[in-house]
Design a protein around this motif. Structure first.
Motif, PDB file in Angstrom:
ATOM      1  N   UNK A  23       0.856  -1.188   0.000  1.00  0.00           N
ATOM      2  CA  UNK A  23       0.000   0.000   0.000  1.00  0.00           C
ATOM      3  C   UNK A  23       0.891   1.236   0.000  1.00  0.00           C
ATOM      4  N   UNK A  24       0.907   1.942  -1.151  1.00  0.00           N
ATOM      5  CA  UNK A  24       1.730   3.136  -1.273  1.00  0.00           C
ATOM      6  C   UNK A  24       1.198   3.972  -2.429  1.00  0.00           C
ATOM      7  N   UNK A  25       1.248   5.288  -2.296  1.00  0.00           N
ATOM      8  CA  UNK A  25       0.766   6.169  -3.361  1.00  0.00           C
ATOM      9  C   UNK A  25       1.840   6.481  -4.395  1.00  0.00           C
ATOM     10  N   UNK A  42       7.021 -14.308  -3.491  1.00  0.00           N
ATOM     11  CA  UNK A  42       5.790 -13.812  -2.876  1.00  0.00           C
ATOM     12  C   UNK A  42       4.754 -13.479  -3.941  1.00  0.00           C
ATOM     13  N   UNK A  43       3.498 -13.631  -3.591  1.00  0.00           N
ATOM     14  CA  UNK A  43       2.410 -13.126  -4.414  1.00  0.00           C
ATOM     15  C   UNK A  43       2.092 -11.745  -3.879  1.00  0.00           C
ATOM     16  N   UNK A  44       1.881 -10.780  -4.764  1.00  0.00           N
ATOM     17  CA  UNK A  44       1.655  -9.417  -4.302  1.00  0.00           C
ATOM     18  C   UNK A  44       0.390  -8.830  -4.894  1.00  0.00           C
ATOM     19  N   UNK A  45      -0.123  -7.850  -4.202  1.00  0.00           N
ATOM     20  CA  UNK A  45      -1.216  -7.025  -4.696  1.00  0.00           C
ATOM     21  C   UNK A  45      -0.879  -5.598  -4.290  1.00  0.00           C
ATOM     22  N   UNK A  46      -1.194  -4.641  -5.138  1.00  0.00           N
ATOM     23  CA  UNK A  46      -0.864  -3.253  -4.885  1.00  0.00           C
ATOM     24  C   UNK A  46      -2.141  -2.443  -4.689  1.00  0.00           C
ATOM     25  N   UNK A  52      -8.296   1.812  -1.105  1.00  0.00           N
ATOM     26  CA  UNK A  52      -8.020   0.678  -1.998  1.00  0.00           C
ATOM     27  C   UNK A  52      -7.574  -0.536  -1.183  1.00  0.00           C
ATOM     28  N   UNK A  53      -6.754  -0.299  -0.182  1.00  0.00           N
ATOM     29  CA  UNK A  53      -6.269  -1.393   0.669  1.00  0.00           C
ATOM     30  C   UNK A  53      -7.419  -2.037   1.423  1.00  0.00           C
ATOM     31  N   UNK A  54      -8.346  -1.226   1.918  1.00  0.00           N
ATOM     32  CA  UNK A  54      -9.495  -1.763   2.632  1.00  0.00           C
ATOM     33  C   UNK A  54     -10.301  -2.691   1.732  1.00  0.00           C
ATOM     34  N   UNK A  55     -10.503  -2.291   0.491  1.00  0.00           N
ATOM     35  CA  UNK A  55     -11.204  -3.148  -0.470  1.00  0.00           C
ATOM     36  C   UNK A  55     -10.462  -4.449  -0.709  1.00  0.00           C
ATOM     37  N   UNK A  56      -9.134  -4.374  -0.844  1.00  0.00           N
ATOM     38  CA  UNK A  56      -8.327  -5.578  -1.060  1.00  0.00           C
ATOM     39  C   UNK A  56      -8.400  -6.497   0.148  1.00  0.00           C
TER      40      UNK A  56
END
Length: 83
Positions: A23-25, A42-46, A52-56
């Protein structure tokens, strides 16, 4: 002389490919962090901000979160306070 047996510490069991939410802008920071983590399996999601992080986080499970504290909109602190 008595010897004490070391006590085992409990460590969380990670999945085969641990999932990390980044989580970074700053897109450059996200890209660099994503690349390094993927090279190490690692598996990642941005996510670009706290919302956006809350949704993820609502859509999936993660073994770790790398969270920028200083972001526009919902900051990392806002996200932690909400959780």
């Amino acid at each position: 002389m008595t010897t004490t047996k070391p006590t085992a510490t409990r460590t969380p069991k990670l999945s085969a490919n641990p999932r990390v939410l980044i989580v970074d802008d700053d897109p450059a920071v996200c890209a660099m962090t994503d690349r390094i983590l993927r090279l190490h399996g690692y598996e990642t999601m941005i996510a670009s901000d706290g919302l956006d992080a809350l949704g993820a986080l609502q859509d999936g499970e993660f073994d770790a979160i790398l969270l920028d504290v200083n972001m526009p909109g919902w900051s990392g602190v806002d996200l932690i306070d909400y959780m």
